[in-house]
Design a protein around this motif. Structure first.
Motif: not given
Length: 394
Positions: A216-221, A242-249, A252-258
């Motif tokens: 919540s703190y991260i997203e609000s800032n 080797y490539s991965y997306h940032l914001n997909t469900p 594996w993206q638990a630290e980038t999507r937020p």
């Protein structure tokens, strides 16, 4: 399905917060945070695609493949139950880099066998006699030879349940046998299931509360979307990324999507769990930041990664290379503790003005020391939850 077994007494040595195996305190403190387990009898945990899993007692020996389940066990005070780990010299050492910042928390990974070295076999699982298998049966059916649905059921009925959700990583397709029963879980939903298996609801809720506050703190800032950097999440191979997306469900993206950065490779598609792109594609995307997945592990030296990019004709033209924003990222197989550190790390790497500068990472070293007033979560609080010393940070 009912699993009735007598748990063995052979357990690997594990030390945390001064509690040693064999002590009188172990039996009580290994349950809920500083108290006995929440259930003294049999209990059921429901999880797709396995269904209802019945346990007669809290597992003492856990067959583990990917690191997220080892991290979950440690977070719940049951790290001593882990009896195997995929790539332990990489996964275990990486986990320890984070734990070294948590007073009293540790994980004895040395000597653990890699269950995927020669593929998962029925004989291997029969011989291990584990109390639970933290491995998605769909993963077994889609990646291992000589397995079918009847083998999966036989192991579950005669040895121990399967627990896992590999395809939740990127929401990939499960094996045909589970096509109608598969569900996708977030990292913290998976952690809740594992907490139920270890009968550690209190620890789960306390850790989830810290995560919710941190997120919540991260997203609000976060800065406005049009002011956020573009980023590519990749691993440098032999002339390709080797490539991965940032914001997909997917977890594996638990630290980038937020963090909501703009994915420089958002328009690049691939059919598998990850893709490959060449230098020319990377130069066309030209991300502001390159998050080098696995960069904090022992498998890659981030200094070498930067040198290789700088020495390549196209790589040397990348904005991230020129601006020294090729940074060591974490592991996609992350549990709750790893997720908190990797959220903090990535937030600082992407948004130093909002969350404080990332001090950098030196290969082979621990997670870098962050000044207390620039940390995005309280280390002492997490350590107290994990060790059972309390969660008030005192």
């Amino acid at each position: 399905m009912e699993v009735t077994r007598q748990f063995g007494s052979s357990r690997r040595a594990f030390v945390t917060a001064g509690i040693t195996a064999g002590s009188a305190a172990l039996a009580g403190c290994i349950g809920g945070a500083g108290s006995p387990s929440e259930s003294d009898g049999s209990y059921t945990v429901s999880m797709a695609p396995m269904g209802d899993l019945e346990f007669d007692a809290v597992p003492e020996d856990a067959f583990v493949t990917f690191a997220q389940y080892a991290d979950m066990a440690v977070a719940l005070g049951h790290g001593d139950a882990v009896n195997s780990l995929h790539a332990p010299e990489m996964s275990g050492s990486t986990m320890s880099k984070f734990y070294e910042r948590l007073p009293g928390v540790s994980f004895d990974w040395e000597g653990l066998e890699n269950p995927l070295d020669d593929g998962v076999t029925k004989e291997q699982l029969y011989n291990a006699e584990s109390d639970v298998h933290f491995l998605d049966p769909s993963y077994v059916l889609t990646t291992q030879n000589d397995w079918d649905a009847s083998d999966i059921e036989d192991i579950a009925d005669t040895v121990a349940p399967w627990v896992g959700s590999y395809h939740s990583g990127v929401h990939s397709d499960p094996a045909a046998a589970y096509a109608d029963s598969y569900e996708y879980y977030t990292l913290w939903e998976l952690f809740e299931k594992v907490a139920a298996i270890f009968q550690e609801r209190k620890r789960y809720e306390e850790l989830r509360s810290v995560y919710n506050e941190t997120r919540s703190y991260i997203e609000s800032n976060l800065p406005p979307e049009d002011e956020r950097p573009t980023a590519a999440r990749v691993t440098l191979g032999d002339g390709v990324f080797y490539s991965y997306h940032l914001n997909t469900p997917g977890f594996w993206q638990a630290e980038t999507r937020p963090l909501g950065a703009r994915d420089a490779l958002a328009d690049v598609e691939w059919s598998g769990d990850w893709g490959t792109v060449n230098y020319e594609t990377m130069l066309e995307a030209d991300p502001d930041v390159i998050l080098h997945l696995w960069g904090i592990t022992s498998r890659y030296a981030i200094e070498d990664v930067r040198d290789r990019m700088e020495s390549h004709a196209a790589g040397s033209e990348l904005t991230a290379v020129q601006n020294d924003r090729v940074v060591a990222s974490g592991m996609r197989y992350q549990g709750p503790i790893m997720n908190l550190f990797q959220l903090e790390m990535t937030a600082k790497q992407l948004y130093p003005d909002q969350f404080g500068a990332w001090p950098g990472y030196e290969s082979g070293q621990s997670y870098p020391e962050i000044p207390a007033d620039e940390r995005l979560f309280d280390r002492e609080q997490i350590a107290n939850i994990v060790t059972g010393a309390g969660s008030d940070g005192q």
